[in-house]
Write a protein that holds these residues in place. Structure first.
Motif, PDB file in Angstrom:
ATOM      1  N   GLU A   1       0.394   9.009  -9.272  1.00  0.00           N
ATOM      2  CA  GLU A   1      -0.758   9.374  -8.455  1.00  0.00           C
ATOM      3  C   GLU A   1      -1.182  10.818  -8.695  1.00  0.00           C
ATOM      4  O   GLU A   1      -2.357  11.121  -8.826  1.00  0.00           O
ATOM      5  CB  GLU A   1      -0.450   9.145  -6.977  1.00  0.00           C
ATOM      6  CG  GLU A   1      -0.355   7.689  -6.584  1.00  0.00           C
ATOM      7  CD  GLU A   1      -1.631   6.928  -6.871  1.00  0.00           C
ATOM      8  OE1 GLU A   1      -2.713   7.390  -6.456  1.00  0.00           O
ATOM      9  OE2 GLU A   1      -1.561   5.871  -7.531  1.00  0.00           O
TER      10      GLU A   1
ATOM     11  N   ASN B   1       0.834  -1.197   0.000  1.00  0.00           N
ATOM     12  CA  ASN B   1       0.000   0.000   0.000  1.00  0.00           C
ATOM     13  C   ASN B   1       0.869   1.247   0.000  1.00  0.00           C
ATOM     14  O   ASN B   1       1.986   1.239   0.528  1.00  0.00           O
ATOM     15  CB  ASN B   1      -0.901   0.026   1.237  1.00  0.00           C
ATOM     16  CG  ASN B   1      -2.063  -0.947   1.130  1.00  0.00           C
ATOM     17  OD1 ASN B   1      -2.775  -0.952   0.126  1.00  0.00           O
ATOM     18  ND2 ASN B   1      -2.252  -1.770   2.135  1.00  0.00           N
ATOM     19  N   ILE B   2       0.370   2.318  -0.605  1.00  0.00           N
ATOM     20  CA  ILE B   2       1.027   3.614  -0.506  1.00  0.00           C
ATOM     21  C   ILE B   2       0.558   4.244   0.797  1.00  0.00           C
ATOM     22  O   ILE B   2      -0.623   4.518   0.969  1.00  0.00           O
ATOM     23  CB  ILE B   2       0.644   4.525  -1.692  1.00  0.00           C
ATOM     24  CG1 ILE B   2       1.096   3.903  -3.007  1.00  0.00           C
ATOM     25  CG2 ILE B   2       1.251   5.908  -1.512  1.00  0.00           C
ATOM     26  CD1 ILE B   2       0.675   4.705  -4.232  1.00  0.00           C
ATOM     27  N   THR B   3       1.476   4.428   1.729  1.00  0.00           N
ATOM     28  CA  THR B   3       1.107   5.030   2.997  1.00  0.00           C
ATOM     29  C   THR B   3       1.553   6.486   3.033  1.00  0.00           C
ATOM     30  O   THR B   3       2.474   6.888   2.320  1.00  0.00           O
ATOM     31  CB  THR B   3       1.754   4.292   4.186  1.00  0.00           C
ATOM     32  OG1 THR B   3       3.164   4.499   4.156  1.00  0.00           O
ATOM     33  CG2 THR B   3       1.459   2.790   4.117  1.00  0.00           C
TER      34      THR B   3
ATOM     35  N   TYR C   1       4.583   7.712  -7.082  1.00  0.00           N
ATOM     36  CA  TYR C   1       3.804   8.866  -6.633  1.00  0.00           C
ATOM     37  C   TYR C   1       3.524   9.830  -7.783  1.00  0.00           C
ATOM     38  O   TYR C   1       2.488  10.495  -7.805  1.00  0.00           O
ATOM     39  CB  TYR C   1       4.524   9.582  -5.488  1.00  0.00           C
ATOM     40  CG  TYR C   1       4.835   8.670  -4.331  1.00  0.00           C
ATOM     41  CD1 TYR C   1       3.842   7.883  -3.771  1.00  0.00           C
ATOM     42  CD2 TYR C   1       6.118   8.569  -3.819  1.00  0.00           C
ATOM     43  CE1 TYR C   1       4.121   7.029  -2.727  1.00  0.00           C
ATOM     44  CE2 TYR C   1       6.400   7.715  -2.769  1.00  0.00           C
ATOM     45  CZ  TYR C   1       5.397   6.941  -2.223  1.00  0.00           C
ATOM     46  OH  TYR C   1       5.671   6.086  -1.189  1.00  0.00           O
TER      47      TYR C   1
ATOM     48  N   GLU D   1      -8.531   6.922  -0.410  1.00  0.00           N
ATOM     49  CA  GLU D   1      -8.633   5.567  -0.957  1.00  0.00           C
ATOM     50  C   GLU D   1      -8.503   4.485   0.097  1.00  0.00           C
ATOM     51  O   GLU D   1      -9.196   3.478   0.038  1.00  0.00           O
ATOM     52  CB  GLU D   1      -7.556   5.374  -2.039  1.00  0.00           C
ATOM     53  CG  GLU D   1      -7.865   6.165  -3.306  1.00  0.00           C
ATOM     54  CD  GLU D   1      -6.724   6.105  -4.309  1.00  0.00           C
ATOM     55  OE1 GLU D   1      -5.758   5.357  -4.063  1.00  0.00           O
ATOM     56  OE2 GLU D   1      -6.789   6.803  -5.333  1.00  0.00           O
TER      57      GLU D   1
ATOM     58  N   THR E   1      -4.472   9.336  -1.091  1.00  0.00           N
ATOM     59  CA  THR E   1      -4.143   8.128  -0.335  1.00  0.00           C
ATOM     60  C   THR E   1      -5.106   7.952   0.842  1.00  0.00           C
ATOM     61  O   THR E   1      -5.615   6.849   1.075  1.00  0.00           O
ATOM     62  CB  THR E   1      -2.693   8.200   0.187  1.00  0.00           C
ATOM     63  OG1 THR E   1      -1.804   8.320  -0.919  1.00  0.00           O
ATOM     64  CG2 THR E   1      -2.332   6.948   0.971  1.00  0.00           C
TER      65      THR E   1
END
Length: 224
Positions: free
Chosen positions: A169, A77-79, A166, A221, A218
């Motif tokens: 994103e 996951n992108i935290t 990123y 989502e 982030t």
């Protein structure tokens, strides 16, 4: 999903599979939390499970994949923490690069920067996210090259993959594109004037605003 193999006859098969899977992850073809099934990926790529297993281990070392007990490999996951860590380092490197570029850019570097700016605008007009990411990266690479500091350039290259995910994103937010173009133009003008203070200030805001957009996305989502 049909994966496009990153063909390179000079690389070991595990490296080719690794690059293929890494590109799929950072482009969002594999979603955060999605399981990476070795057998399914191997069949998709037309290879055995061994290079797939080796590639997944390499992805784990890069932080793009996590191993979950009794479940196997999943896309990380992108935290918010990971994002802030990566972009804090990127901001420091980008600010230094733009200051040095103000001092050291030559005529050839100026031509490259103008070209990179034009190509970025063309990519924005295409509305193709991979092309926008590529040309955004190229614009910033030209500034690093203009710094004429090889250690700085190497550090930026080492951070590239961490930040690349990123970049995808924030460029997905199309309402932000005009702002990106404006900031690129302002950075270019400041460098050409040799205005280090202005260039650094614009670059700092440029990176910070990107960070805020990705953080908002982030949190929306996955709430982390």
């Amino acid at each position: 999903m049909k994966l496009e193999m990153d063909q390179n006859e000079y690389l070991p098969l595990r490296e080719v599979v690794f690059r293929t899977l890494r590109n799929a992850i950072i482009k969002g073809e594999f979603m955060p939390g999605e399981r990476l099934m070795e057998e399914k990926i191997a069949a998709n790529l037309g290879v055995s499970r061994t290079p797939v297993r080796e590639a997944i281990r390499m992805l784990e070392l890069e932080g793009l994949v996590v191993m979950i007990p009794r479940k196997g490999a999943e896309v990380a996951n992108i935290t918010v923490k990971d994002l802030r860590d990566a972009l804090e380092v990127r901001m420091a490197l980008e600010e230094l690069s733009v200051v040095l570029a103000c001092e050291r850019i030559d005529d050839e570097g100026k031509k490259k920067l103008l070209t990179a700016g034009v190509e970025f605008k063309e990519a924005i007009n295409s509305k193709l996210v991979p092309a926008i990411v590529e040309k955004d990266e190229r614009f910033h690479d030209v500034i690093f090259e203009a710094s004429q500091n090889q250690r700085l350039i190497t550090m930026a290259m080492n951070l590239r993959e961490k930040v690349y995910r990123y970049r995808f994103e924030y460029v997905k937010v199309f309402s932000y594109h005009d702002k990106l173009i404006t900031e690129h133009d302002e950075i270019t003008k400041a460098i050409f004037r040799g205005d280090k203070e202005a260039a650094q200030k614009i670059m700092r805001k440029h990176i910070y605003d990107q960070e805020q957009i990705v953080i908002e996305n982030t949190i929306r989502e996955n709430g982390n």
